[in-house]
Design a protein around this motif. Structure first.
Motif, PDB file in Angstrom:
ATOM      1  N   TRP A  94      -9.622 -13.129   3.459  1.00 53.04           N
ATOM      2  CA  TRP A  94      -8.984 -13.658   2.256  1.00 53.04           C
ATOM      3  C   TRP A  94      -9.625 -14.973   1.813  1.00 53.04           C
ATOM      4  O   TRP A  94      -9.360 -15.469   0.743  1.00 53.04           O
ATOM      5  N   ASP A  95     -10.534 -15.482   2.697  1.00 50.96           N
ATOM      6  CA  ASP A  95     -11.260 -16.713   2.358  1.00 50.96           C
ATOM      7  C   ASP A  95     -12.640 -16.580   3.004  1.00 50.96           C
ATOM      8  O   ASP A  95     -12.754 -16.415   4.218  1.00 50.96           O
ATOM      9  N   ASP A  96     -13.682 -16.617   2.176  1.00 47.70           N
ATOM     10  CA  ASP A  96     -15.021 -16.387   2.737  1.00 47.70           C
ATOM     11  C   ASP A  96     -15.720 -17.675   3.186  1.00 47.70           C
ATOM     12  O   ASP A  96     -16.921 -17.681   3.476  1.00 47.70           O
ATOM     13  N   SER A  97     -15.008 -18.763   3.253  1.00 48.91           N
ATOM     14  CA  SER A  97     -15.622 -20.014   3.704  1.00 48.91           C
ATOM     15  C   SER A  97     -15.753 -20.016   5.228  1.00 48.91           C
ATOM     16  O   SER A  97     -15.003 -19.348   5.935  1.00 48.91           O
ATOM     17  N   ILE A  98     -16.727 -20.782   5.714  1.00 50.07           N
ATOM     18  CA  ILE A  98     -16.916 -20.925   7.163  1.00 50.07           C
ATOM     19  C   ILE A  98     -16.817 -22.409   7.501  1.00 50.07           C
ATOM     20  O   ILE A  98     -17.343 -23.261   6.774  1.00 50.07           O
TER      21      ILE A  98
END
Length: 434
Positions: A94-98
């Motif tokens: 749901w969130d593609d940030s790392i």
């Protein structure tokens, strides 16, 4: 983001590494990748340091919204392939940030740095012990010399860096200088045990080992030492054998009856399969040094001794033994010695189509040599032992044409003294094949 306060498997590592941070100050400027490469063979890496994708230690750990942590390069490659899920849980992201996991990164760096420093200290200790032992060898004699050599051999066998240190600090010349006319066998055994573990250049071999007195000593020690010493002596002679071309004196020594007898004793030792292989390999190479060696081997009874051990050999040893017997069968005295061996024909027939095409070829050549001496006797015993069916299998197999042709000719010769029906029954084949 993964919580490090709740059920965190890293908390134990954080506690255990608190005392290590000061010991890794001199490695902080080193690249973690280089440290990991230096520690390539480490097998006790904590599982939380391993990237689930590559199964390798992480260098840039990052955490996804699912709480799973991966190495940056591996997760980015996963995304570049079009995946929009977490590789471990397969949940939709749901969130593609790392998010960089700096705590884990510091723990990984600290753990590997601690291991790296330990490795460096161990290497320095080993190098120091080698240098110290070399200095001791220059001064001591008697039992003290034996002890120093034993210590040095243990270091050389166990550590690559010990071998390197010895080579770079004149250790080869020092150890080889202990091999001489008046060397005791116990000193010689230890010195040889060190030398065979070194990767010696041609120059070092010629300078320190290619002397008749030293090679003669090695042969003598081989006949009186333990099984380990016998194997080490055989390995050393094999190392030198490659450099003997054109050196008649040295060839004479390595083809001596004393060496041949020692090697035959080695290959007959059923308790030590490694020794059997080493002995047979060297016998094969010595056999190729000079034609006169073949007669020498036959004169000391090599043929019946090799025939006796055939049933107990593994495939690798069997092929070498059959090769040696085939070479010896080219001499008239070799053919006669083969013919006089009890059960020679049944034992050799069993080798056909058993291991490899080479074994079949060697066995057939041996039988052919016996057949030339006593055609009727050989043919009768061979057929009774099942030779005909074995030859038919060779002919029907994918063996090379020359071997098939030889098998066909042998089959015809063996059938001369039989009627067609009796000969077919001797083949012991199925009704369909008949």
């Amino acid at each position: 983001m993964l919580s490090y306060e709740m059920d965190n498997p890293l908390m134990g590592f954080e506690t255990s590494f608190k005392g290590c941070f000061s010991s890794v100050l001199d490695t902080e400027k080193m690249d973690l990748k280089l440290i990991i490469e230096e520690l390539d063979s480490i097998d006790d890496v904590p599982y939380v340091f391993i990237c689930p994708i590559s199964l390798e230690p992480m260098q840039e750990p990052v955490t996804l919204c699912t709480g799973q942590t991966y190495d940056r390069s591996n997760i980015l490659k996963w995304f570049s392939l079009g995946h929009k899920t977490c590789p471990t849980t397969m949940q939709e992201l749901w969130d593609d940030s790392i998010t960089p996991n700096n705590t884990l990164k510091q723990l990984i760096f600290t753990w590997f740095s601690h291991k790296y420093l330990g490795m460096k200290k161990k290497l320095e200790d080993v190098q120091g012990r080698v240098l110290e032992t070399l200095e001791t060898l220059k001064k001591v004699k008697g039992q003290s010399r034996v002890k120093a050599l034993k210590d040095l051999r243990k270091l050389v066998v166990s550590h690559v860096c010990a071998r390197k240190t010895l080579l770079e600090n004149g250790g080869v010349g020092l150890v080889c200088s202990l091999l001489g006319s008046f060397t005791s066998h116990v000193v010689g055994c230890e010195a040889i045990g060190i030398i065979v573990n070194l990767d010696l250049s041609l120059e070092l071999k010629r300078k320190h080992l290619m002397h008749p007195g030293k090679v003669s000593l090695v042969v003598d020690i081989m006949n009186e030492g333990t099984i380990e010493t016998k194997m080490n002596c055989a390995k050393l002679i094999e190392m030198l054998l490659m450099e003997l071309e054109g050196n008649e004196t040295m060839v004479e020594i390595v083809s001596s009856l004393s060496l041949l007898v020692g090697l035959l004793r080695l290959v007959r030792d059923k308790k030590h399969p490694n020794g059997v292989l080493i002995g047979l390999t060297l016998l094969k190479k010595v056999l190729c040094c000079h034609e006169s060696i073949r007669s020498s081997m036959i004169s000391i009874g090599a043929i019946p001794q090799l025939i006796e051990i055939l049933p107990n050999l593994n495939n690798e040893c069997l092929e070498i033994a059959l090769y040696i017997l085939e070479v010896l069968s080219t001499l008239e005295e070799g053919k006669l010695a083969l013919k006089e061996c009890p059960n020679i024909i049944p034992n050799v027939v069993k080798m056909l189509m058993r291991v490899s095409e080479n074994c079949t070829q060697f066995a057939l050549s041996i039988l052919w040599a016996i057949y030339k001496l006593a055609p009727e006797e050989c043919a009768s015993k061979a057929v009774e032992a099942g030779l005909a069916s074995k030859l038919l299998l060779v002919i029907q197999s994918g063996c090379n044409p020359v071997l098939k042709q030889k098998s066909s000719e042998f089959l015809k010769m063996c059938s001369v003294n039989y009627s067609t029906s009796i000969f077919i029954s001797k083949c012991m084949l199925t009704t369909t094949i008949q």
